[in-house]
Design a protein around this motif. Sequence first.
Motif, PDB file in Angstrom:
ATOM      1  N   TRP A 252     -34.286  49.613   8.697  1.00  0.00           N
ATOM      2  CA  TRP A 252     -33.522  48.361   8.690  1.00  0.00           C
ATOM      3  C   TRP A 252     -34.465  47.160   8.783  1.00  0.00           C
ATOM      4  N   SER A 255     -35.977  46.299   5.530  1.00  0.00           N
ATOM      5  CA  SER A 255     -35.051  46.028   4.436  1.00  0.00           C
ATOM      6  C   SER A 255     -34.838  44.523   4.276  1.00  0.00           C
ATOM      7  N   PRO A 256     -34.447  44.073   3.080  1.00  0.00           N
ATOM      8  CA  PRO A 256     -34.146  42.643   2.887  1.00  0.00           C
ATOM      9  C   PRO A 256     -33.058  42.147   3.835  1.00  0.00           C
ATOM     10  N   GLU A 257     -32.164  43.045   4.247  1.00  0.00           N
ATOM     11  CA  GLU A 257     -31.049  42.654   5.117  1.00  0.00           C
ATOM     12  C   GLU A 257     -31.537  42.034   6.424  1.00  0.00           C
ATOM     13  N   SER A 258     -32.665  42.525   6.958  1.00  0.00           N
ATOM     14  CA  SER A 258     -33.135  42.038   8.256  1.00  0.00           C
ATOM     15  C   SER A 258     -33.739  40.641   8.166  1.00  0.00           C
ATOM     16  N   GLY A 259     -34.274  40.300   6.984  1.00  0.00           N
ATOM     17  CA  GLY A 259     -34.941  39.017   6.831  1.00  0.00           C
ATOM     18  C   GLY A 259     -36.288  38.937   7.512  1.00  0.00           C
ATOM     19  N   TRP A 260     -36.828  40.085   7.937  1.00  0.00           N
ATOM     20  CA  TRP A 260     -38.094  40.091   8.689  1.00  0.00           C
ATOM     21  C   TRP A 260     -39.261  40.360   7.760  1.00  0.00           C
ATOM     22  N   ASP A 261     -40.325  39.617   7.953  1.00  0.00           N
ATOM     23  CA  ASP A 261     -41.568  39.812   7.217  1.00  0.00           C
ATOM     24  C   ASP A 261     -42.573  40.457   8.163  1.00  0.00           C
ATOM     25  N   SER A 264     -45.727  38.655   9.120  1.00  0.00           N
ATOM     26  CA  SER A 264     -45.613  37.349   9.769  1.00  0.00           C
ATOM     27  C   SER A 264     -46.227  37.317  11.162  1.00  0.00           C
ATOM     28  N   PRO A 269     -36.103  40.855  14.306  1.00  0.00           N
ATOM     29  CA  PRO A 269     -34.916  40.246  14.921  1.00  0.00           C
ATOM     30  C   PRO A 269     -34.067  41.279  15.662  1.00  0.00           C
TER      31      PRO A 269
END
Length: 295
Positions: A252, A255-261, A264, A269
């Motif tokens: 998760w 995945s793009p769904e989490s918005g986590w890089d 970074s 999140p």
Amino acid sequence: MPEAPVIEGARHLHSGKVRDLYELAGGPHDGRLLMVASDRISIFDFVLDTEIPDKGEILTRMSLWWFEQLRDLVPSHVISADDVPDAVKGRAVVCERLDMFPVECVARGYLTGSGLLDYDATGEVCGIALPPGLVDGSRLPEPIFTPATKAELGEHDENVSYAAVERTIGASDAASLRDLTLAVYARAEEIARERGIILADTKLEFGRSGDGGRIVLGDEVLTPDSSRFWPADQWQPGRAQPSYDKQIVRNWALSPESGWDRASGEAPPALPPEVVERTRARYIDAYELLTGQRW
């Protein structure tokens, strides 16, 4: 990372990614250690703000079950799982003080994870040459001992050679840890296989007791946090295997769904409720399948 709870009659000593360690004061276990398994979960060396309900108790029960299966191979650090403070009942054990070896003792029967990365780069894992043509999930010709350094919280463990372990702790202790690790893996792999589960690899920690120098198995043992468990009927080399662990959380987060890089440097999140529940269910599945006990 959430703060360790205050426990009456116990002094907090240290917190790891999942476990909190205390020294008991007064009573029959005065001066002994209390190890508490929290519901924290970590991925990619980040401890998440979101916890997994019941995880600490599941890990504690599973470790206790495995310590019993292994008691003829190696003693454990557990003194009592019953005589613990009420606030942490079910998720804590009173344990023996050990002088821990500075080595993560890893046994691998299958190629995946950091072992696969090393193999793809060099054809070896921890200096052990392996046959060509292996892929993610391949069963190794025989289990191998692939030690690692113990990293500080937030840092990565680093795979090292057996020769490096010998230099660090001496040839005799290195041989003992290797032999014990492989013996534990062989016993556990057989037990898991009988229950339809592949034990791909596992990480163990050992220490020396103060009563004459016995080598003792400490920390946790053969849980989904320290081992890779795969459904045997879904094993298919050449791809990532389904697993009874926190892979749901890793997937998760990536995945793009989490918005986590991941690059970074920021922590992932908070987990959505459905990811929390699915992860909890996988830990319970592992516990029930391996121990034969209902949660």
